[in-house]
Design a protein around this motif. Structure first.
Motif, short mmCIF file in Angstrom:
data_model
loop_
_atom_site.label_atom_id
_atom_site.label_comp_id
_atom_site.label_asym_id
_atom_site.label_seq_id
_atom_site.Cartn_x
_atom_site.Cartn_y
_atom_site.Cartn_z
N THR A 176 0.82 -1.07 0.19
CA THR A 176 0.23 0.05 0.00
C THR A 176 1.29 1.33 -0.04
O THR A 176 1.94 1.23 0.43
N GLN A 195 -5.02 4.49 2.89
CA GLN A 195 -4.14 3.32 2.50
C GLN A 195 -4.60 3.22 0.92
O GLN A 195 -5.86 2.34 0.39
N THR A 202 1.40 5.61 0.92
CA THR A 202 0.80 6.99 1.59
C THR A 202 0.31 7.93 0.58
O THR A 202 0.49 7.63 -0.58
N SER A 249 -7.02 3.45 7.06
CA SER A 249 -5.90 2.07 8.28
C SER A 249 -7.23 2.44 9.33
O SER A 249 -7.95 3.08 9.64
#
Lengths: 143, 143
Positions: free
Chosen positions: B9, B46, B11, B40
């Motif tokens: 994943t 994510q 950010t 999250s």
DNA sequence: CTTCCAGTTGACGTCAACGTAAATTATGCC
DNA sequence: GGCATAATTTACGTTGACGTCAACTGGAAG
């Protein structure tokens, strides 16, 4: 000899209709320095074939996401404070870049095509799954 | 067998940096329904590889002048009030159109290329004229 | 626990690219 | 000339696509 053939001109609304844009838009492009049509004795805009071609170029550029400012540069209207020869050289260089960009863009279109094909594939699979599960009833879900 | 591999994943700022857009832009696309990343436990976004691919598609579409709304349709997010199968069929049809559009656009790019080449030709001629006329110029051509 | 940076949600601001409305002037046609 | 269209300028409004700022929260490093 005959006097030079009368060069065909267009009114603003003729062009607007043909190109499917508003007269306001055409005048706006003029405000931005993208075109400069001649004026009639009564101060009305007279567009030549060249002006028409330029408008088409502008619209074509727009369809590819170029801003009016970029298009202006492309056409070679920038850097007006240079002497003419230098100005032209810059414009030529700029045009050269743009030509390369165009080839890159063709490549990108191929990628975009791949993206869409991928999305389609997934949708297609999902559809087959949905329909394959309920051969008789198109709507029923699990009880 | 091993448990399913941990899906990588990203950010929001990772993606922003990689794609050279702001985090604000990414959140804006979410507001418009173009992406819907997981959250999250602490409510942070994510982004999956799919999300990342979708963002790329969005940016690619933008570079070709598509509005966010058009892109949303392209991805198949419209007509949410239809049953899923029908929705998918519509999206497939829409995608079909888009694929044709892409081929048209490639053609148009060729035309744009011609336009620019024509502009270049004129600039080039004009430049030759200017330099030919000026005897003090180092690039003199006339005998 | 504190510190500090990254992330989150509003809310408001901005800029390009026009749209719209109003008042005035030209042009084409009878 | 008289009338209906069409054009012109000026000015203000709108919309999409973000930017910016503020006030807050999450997480991990010390």
């Amino acid at each position: 000899m005959q006097p030079s053939a009368p060069p065909r001109t267009y009114t603003i609304s003729e062009l607007a209709q043909e190109l499917e844009i508003s007269t306001r838009t055409i005048r706006f492009y003029e405000e931005k320095g993208l075109i400069s049509p001649r004026r009639s004795p009564g101060n009305q805009r007279q567009y030549s074939r060249r002006d028409r071609a330029r408008l088409k170029l502008i619209l074509r550029g727009k369809r590819f996401g170029y801003s009016l400012e970029q298009i202006a540069e492309m056409i070679g209207m920038a850097e007006v404070d240079l002497d003419e020869a230098e100005q032209i050289r810059r414009s030529l260089a700029y045009g050269q870049e743009k030509l390369q960009e165009i080839n890159q863009r063709i490549e990108e279109l191929r990628l975009l095509e791949q993206d869409i094909l991928a999305v389609r594939q997934r949708l297609f699979d999902r559809l087959a799954q949905l329909e394959g599960r309920n051969p008789t009833n198109p709507k029923e879900h699990r009880p």
